[in-house]
Design a protein around this motif. Structure first.
Motif, PDB file in Angstrom:
ATOM      1  N   HIS A   1      24.485 103.859 108.758  1.00 35.21           N
ATOM      2  CA  HIS A   1      24.165 102.655 109.527  1.00 35.21           C
ATOM      3  C   HIS A   1      25.052 102.562 110.768  1.00 35.21           C
ATOM      4  O   HIS A   1      24.585 102.259 111.866  1.00 35.21           O
ATOM      5  CB  HIS A   1      24.342 101.416 108.647  1.00 35.21           C
ATOM      6  CG  HIS A   1      24.107 100.139 109.368  1.00 35.21           C
ATOM      7  ND1 HIS A   1      22.862  99.744 109.803  1.00 35.21           N
ATOM      8  CD2 HIS A   1      24.968  99.169 109.763  1.00 35.21           C
ATOM      9  CE1 HIS A   1      22.966  98.593 110.424  1.00 35.21           C
ATOM     10  NE2 HIS A   1      24.232  98.217 110.408  1.00 35.21           N
ATOM     11  N   GLN A   2      26.342 102.859 110.591  1.00 41.04           N
ATOM     12  CA  GLN A   2      27.282 102.826 111.719  1.00 41.04           C
ATOM     13  C   GLN A   2      26.877 103.845 112.781  1.00 41.04           C
ATOM     14  O   GLN A   2      26.884 103.542 113.979  1.00 41.04           O
ATOM     15  CB  GLN A   2      28.687 103.124 111.209  1.00 41.04           C
ATOM     16  CG  GLN A   2      29.747 103.118 112.279  1.00 41.04           C
ATOM     17  CD  GLN A   2      31.108 103.486 111.725  1.00 41.04           C
ATOM     18  OE1 GLN A   2      31.243 103.851 110.561  1.00 41.04           O
ATOM     19  NE2 GLN A   2      32.108 103.406 112.564  1.00 41.04           N
TER      20      GLN A   2
ATOM     21  N   LEU B   1      23.873 105.033 113.371  1.00 45.27           N
ATOM     22  CA  LEU B   1      22.627 104.584 113.988  1.00 45.27           C
ATOM     23  C   LEU B   1      22.884 103.488 115.024  1.00 45.27           C
ATOM     24  O   LEU B   1      22.345 103.522 116.129  1.00 45.27           O
ATOM     25  CB  LEU B   1      21.666 104.079 112.912  1.00 45.27           C
ATOM     26  CG  LEU B   1      20.296 103.617 113.386  1.00 45.27           C
ATOM     27  CD1 LEU B   1      19.547 104.782 114.016  1.00 45.27           C
ATOM     28  CD2 LEU B   1      19.511 103.040 112.231  1.00 45.27           C
ATOM     29  N   VAL B   2      23.746 102.531 114.674  1.00 41.23           N
ATOM     30  CA  VAL B   2      24.077 101.450 115.609  1.00 41.23           C
ATOM     31  C   VAL B   2      24.798 102.009 116.828  1.00 41.23           C
ATOM     32  O   VAL B   2      24.487 101.653 117.971  1.00 41.23           O
ATOM     33  CB  VAL B   2      24.928 100.361 114.915  1.00 41.23           C
ATOM     34  CG1 VAL B   2      25.496  99.386 115.917  1.00 41.23           C
ATOM     35  CG2 VAL B   2      24.096  99.625 113.877  1.00 41.23           C
ATOM     36  N   TRP B   3      25.772 102.901 116.618  1.00 37.93           N
ATOM     37  CA  TRP B   3      26.514 103.476 117.733  1.00 37.93           C
ATOM     38  C   TRP B   3      25.589 104.271 118.659  1.00 37.93           C
ATOM     39  O   TRP B   3      25.697 104.196 119.874  1.00 37.93           O
ATOM     40  CB  TRP B   3      27.631 104.364 117.219  1.00 37.93           C
ATOM     41  CG  TRP B   3      28.373 105.037 118.317  1.00 37.93           C
ATOM     42  CD1 TRP B   3      28.351 106.349 118.638  1.00 37.93           C
ATOM     43  CD2 TRP B   3      29.226 104.406 119.288  1.00 37.93           C
ATOM     44  NE1 TRP B   3      29.130 106.594 119.729  1.00 37.93           N
ATOM     45  CE2 TRP B   3      29.691 105.416 120.140  1.00 37.93           C
ATOM     46  CE3 TRP B   3      29.652 103.108 119.494  1.00 37.93           C
ATOM     47  CZ2 TRP B   3      30.543 105.157 121.196  1.00 37.93           C
ATOM     48  CZ3 TRP B   3      30.507 102.853 120.548  1.00 37.93           C
ATOM     49  CH2 TRP B   3      30.936 103.859 121.378  1.00 37.93           C
ATOM     50  N   SER B   4      24.682 105.031 118.089  1.00 40.97           N
ATOM     51  CA  SER B   4      23.740 105.805 118.885  1.00 40.97           C
ATOM     52  C   SER B   4      22.849 104.893 119.725  1.00 40.97           C
ATOM     53  O   SER B   4      22.633 105.136 120.920  1.00 40.97           O
ATOM     54  CB  SER B   4      22.890 106.673 117.968  1.00 40.97           C
ATOM     55  OG  SER B   4      21.902 107.341 118.694  1.00 40.97           O
ATOM     56  N   SER B   5      22.359 103.828 119.115  1.00 40.28           N
ATOM     57  CA  SER B   5      21.508 102.881 119.856  1.00 40.28           C
ATOM     58  C   SER B   5      22.274 102.202 120.977  1.00 40.28           C
ATOM     59  O   SER B   5      21.766 102.048 122.088  1.00 40.28           O
ATOM     60  CB  SER B   5      20.948 101.821 118.907  1.00 40.28           C
ATOM     61  OG  SER B   5      20.191 102.418 117.900  1.00 40.28           O
ATOM     62  N   MET B   6      23.507 101.769 120.709  1.00 43.09           N
ATOM     63  CA  MET B   6      24.315 101.101 121.733  1.00 43.09           C
ATOM     64  C   MET B   6      24.642 102.037 122.887  1.00 43.09           C
ATOM     65  O   MET B   6      24.599 101.643 124.047  1.00 43.09           O
ATOM     66  CB  MET B   6      25.612 100.561 121.120  1.00 43.09           C
ATOM     67  CG  MET B   6      25.414  99.351 120.239  1.00 43.09           C
ATOM     68  SD  MET B   6      24.800  97.942 121.172  1.00 43.09           S
ATOM     69  CE  MET B   6      26.217  97.571 122.159  1.00 43.09           C
TER      70      MET B   6
END
Length: 134
Positions: free
Chosen positions: A34-35, A37-42
């Motif tokens: 999850h971390q 995925l969030v970092w990649s999106s940001m």
């Protein structure tokens, strides 16, 4: 039909993802995934957004609002050209506010300004610069 192929290209080529040992426990936690995925999106969002931000204009606006810079006549003489900081300025021209610019720096910024060019040091609109005789 049971999810054997990851994509249409894999199905057309007949490629399947086959694990060497299908009974092995998952080694990566869902929190970590999850971390990531969030970092990649940001990071993708920031890479899209950053070129659209005009940081120079934001900096000038903050300085103008907070009045961080003085507009004294003595201040206009120190530091050289406000754009390229050449000291002394090449082919010096005086702006309406009294700051001394290089001719090329002043005119290229005035021509490139979308509306009215403002002095980078004091944010005064430059309308009628005059040639300064040294």
């Amino acid at each position: 039909s049971r999810g054997r192929y990851r994509s249409l290209v894999d199905r057309l080529c007949g490629m399947r993802l086959v694990y060497a040992n299908p009974n092995v426990q998952r080694q990566v936690s869902f929190e970590f995934m999850h971390q990531q995925l969030v970092w990649s999106s940001m990071s993708e969002f920031l890479l899209f957004l950053l070129p659209l931000i005009n940081f120079r204009r934001i900096k000038q606006t903050i300085k103008r609002v907070l009045s961080l810079e003085d507009t004294d006549e003595s201040d206009s003489m120190k530091g050289g050209c406000p754009v390229c900081e050449a000291n002394p300025p090449n082919t010096p021209w005086r702006a309406d506010c009294g700051h001394i610019f290089c001719y090329y720096c002043l005119e290229s910024n005035r021509l490139g300004a979308s509306s009215q060019y403002r002095c980078p040091r004091c944010s005064t609109i430059v309308r009628n610069p005059t040639r300064r005789v040294v």
